[in-house]
Write a protein that holds these residues in place. Sequence first.
Motif, PDB file in Angstrom:
ATOM      1  N   MET A   1       0.818  -0.876   0.290  1.00  0.00           N
ATOM      2  CA  MET A   1      -0.238   0.625  -0.201  1.00  0.00           C
ATOM      3  C   MET A   1       0.842   1.147   0.114  1.00  0.00           C
ATOM      4  SD  MET A   1      -2.959  -1.021   2.591  1.00  0.00           S
ATOM      5  CE  MET A   1      -2.070  -1.666   3.668  1.00  0.00           C
ATOM      6  N   ALA A   2       0.499   2.079  -0.843  1.00  0.00           N
ATOM      7  CA  ALA A   2       1.309   3.702  -1.000  1.00  0.00           C
ATOM      8  C   ALA A   2       0.839   4.476   0.653  1.00  0.00           C
ATOM      9  CB  ALA A   2       0.524   4.423  -1.828  1.00  0.00           C
ATOM     10  N   ILE A   3       2.366   5.479   0.554  1.00  0.00           N
ATOM     11  CA  ILE A   3       2.289   6.275   1.822  1.00  0.00           C
ATOM     12  C   ILE A   3       1.280   6.918   0.900  1.00  0.00           C
ATOM     13  CG2 ILE A   3       3.058   7.096   4.344  1.00  0.00           C
ATOM     14  CD1 ILE A   3       2.498   3.859   4.036  1.00  0.00           C
ATOM     15  N   ILE A   4       0.919   8.626   1.994  1.00  0.00           N
ATOM     16  CA  ILE A   4       0.719   9.517   1.714  1.00  0.00           C
ATOM     17  C   ILE A   4       1.659  10.437   2.815  1.00  0.00           C
ATOM     18  CG2 ILE A   4      -0.956  11.081   1.420  1.00  0.00           C
ATOM     19  CD1 ILE A   4      -0.861   8.971  -0.499  1.00  0.00           C
ATOM     20  N   ARG A   5       2.120  11.158   2.330  1.00  0.00           N
ATOM     21  CA  ARG A   5       2.859  11.565   3.531  1.00  0.00           C
ATOM     22  C   ARG A   5       2.398  13.544   3.297  1.00  0.00           C
ATOM     23  NH1 ARG A   5       6.656   7.858   2.161  1.00  0.00           N
ATOM     24  NH2 ARG A   5       8.091   7.295   4.105  1.00  0.00           N
ATOM     25  N   VAL A   6       2.192  13.685   4.228  1.00  0.00           N
ATOM     26  CA  VAL A   6       1.776  15.536   4.602  1.00  0.00           C
ATOM     27  C   VAL A   6       2.672  16.202   5.015  1.00  0.00           C
ATOM     28  CG1 VAL A   6       0.102  16.969   4.733  1.00  0.00           C
ATOM     29  CG2 VAL A   6      -0.883  14.725   3.948  1.00  0.00           C
ATOM     30  N   HIS A   7       3.233  17.392   4.596  1.00  0.00           N
ATOM     31  CA  HIS A   7       3.682  18.403   5.545  1.00  0.00           C
ATOM     32  C   HIS A   7       3.082  19.571   5.839  1.00  0.00           C
ATOM     33  CE1 HIS A   7       7.926  19.303   7.273  1.00  0.00           C
ATOM     34  NE2 HIS A   7       7.879  20.427   6.731  1.00  0.00           N
ATOM     35  N   THR A   8       2.586  19.754   7.492  1.00  0.00           N
ATOM     36  CA  THR A   8       2.107  20.429   7.846  1.00  0.00           C
ATOM     37  C   THR A   8       2.695  21.834   7.845  1.00  0.00           C
ATOM     38  OG1 THR A   8       2.255  19.963  10.293  1.00  0.00           O
ATOM     39  CG2 THR A   8       0.989  18.868   9.132  1.00  0.00           C
ATOM     40  N   THR A   9       1.914  22.824   8.701  1.00  0.00           N
ATOM     41  CA  THR A   9       2.186  24.369   8.684  1.00  0.00           C
ATOM     42  C   THR A   9       3.348  24.525   9.810  1.00  0.00           C
ATOM     43  OG1 THR A   9       0.558  24.750   9.550  1.00  0.00           O
ATOM     44  CG2 THR A   9       1.276  26.126   7.236  1.00  0.00           C
ATOM     45  N   GLN A  10       2.565  23.029  10.205  1.00  0.00           N
ATOM     46  CA  GLN A  10       3.986  23.013  11.919  1.00  0.00           C
ATOM     47  C   GLN A  10       5.320  22.509  11.995  1.00  0.00           C
ATOM     48  OE1 GLN A  10       0.943  22.697  12.432  1.00  0.00           O
ATOM     49  NE2 GLN A  10      -0.067  24.476  13.814  1.00  0.00           N
ATOM     50  N   ASN A  11       5.865  22.000  10.451  1.00  0.00           N
ATOM     51  CA  ASN A  11       6.865  21.791  10.467  1.00  0.00           C
ATOM     52  C   ASN A  11       6.933  19.780  10.846  1.00  0.00           C
ATOM     53  OD1 ASN A  11       9.994  21.299   9.375  1.00  0.00           O
ATOM     54  ND2 ASN A  11      10.235  21.528  10.883  1.00  0.00           N
ATOM     55  N   VAL A  12       5.919  19.775  10.904  1.00  0.00           N
ATOM     56  CA  VAL A  12       5.159  18.217  11.281  1.00  0.00           C
ATOM     57  C   VAL A  12       5.044  17.317   9.642  1.00  0.00           C
ATOM     58  CG1 VAL A  12       4.008  16.379  12.683  1.00  0.00           C
ATOM     59  CG2 VAL A  12       4.719  18.342  13.705  1.00  0.00           C
ATOM     60  N   THR A  13       5.569  16.200   9.622  1.00  0.00           N
ATOM     61  CA  THR A  13       4.688  15.159   8.807  1.00  0.00           C
ATOM     62  C   THR A  13       4.518  13.986   8.721  1.00  0.00           C
ATOM     63  OG1 THR A  13       7.654  15.913   7.145  1.00  0.00           O
ATOM     64  CG2 THR A  13       6.465  13.367   5.881  1.00  0.00           C
TER      65      THR A  13
END
Length: 247
Positions: free
Chosen positions: A1-13
């Motif tokens: 399964m693929a992994i969706i990585r999201v980088h938030t404005t709080q510098n958290v992935t």
Amino acid sequence: MAIIRVHTTQNVTLEYETASLGERILAALIDYAIIFAWFGVWVGLGAWAVSSAGPTKNTGSKDETAGIILLVIIALPYVFYHLVCEVFFNGQSLGKKARHIRVMRLDGTAPRFGDYLMRWLLRIFDSGMIAVIAVAASSRGQRLGDMAAGTTVVSVRPRPAQATPLAADLAEVARYRVVFPQAAQLADHDVALVRQLVYQAQARGNYELLHETANKVKALTHIETDLPDLPFLQTVLRDHAHLAAQE
């Protein structure tokens, strides 16, 4: 399964695992079973009503009206089932809820009504084998409706690695970057309680408990953030563990 990585404005992935094709098919089968059960119940009731009434005269218009009403009652849930469920159940139909998957935007935020509407409208062209082929071919597990709406379907089932969630990885302490310094305000018993509540909420899929816990932590620490509830709590607990290790 693929992994969706999201980088938030709080510098958290944030990492989300896309739902497998098999899970999506199983969820769809559950949804269709519910719809067909609804159809069967009302057809049975209609047949019973007709047989109970017996032959009567001059009831053509009434029978026609009753037939139209019955058709509407049967058809409306079939037509609007997915749209209504996803809007009111946080991106989940009953089948998705049973399989612990839900709709999410690619930027990690909750879909808006327009996103759900776009996915629903494209179901006319995007169903059956077309949807299966699209999901299988997409690197993000998207059918055509997802591609148009900028969404995908992710797994919300707790991962095995989360059996003891949120414990600090000592190998990364040295390079860890604190996101919420206010986490130091939490007492040890508060942290232990939050860990327990988060684990229980993940195991049971209880999003209301996650939301209440996140709001309580924000009230105690005066943190303001747009992070989703689970990533926020995970980040606060990692921050607390790091800050405690530095004392």
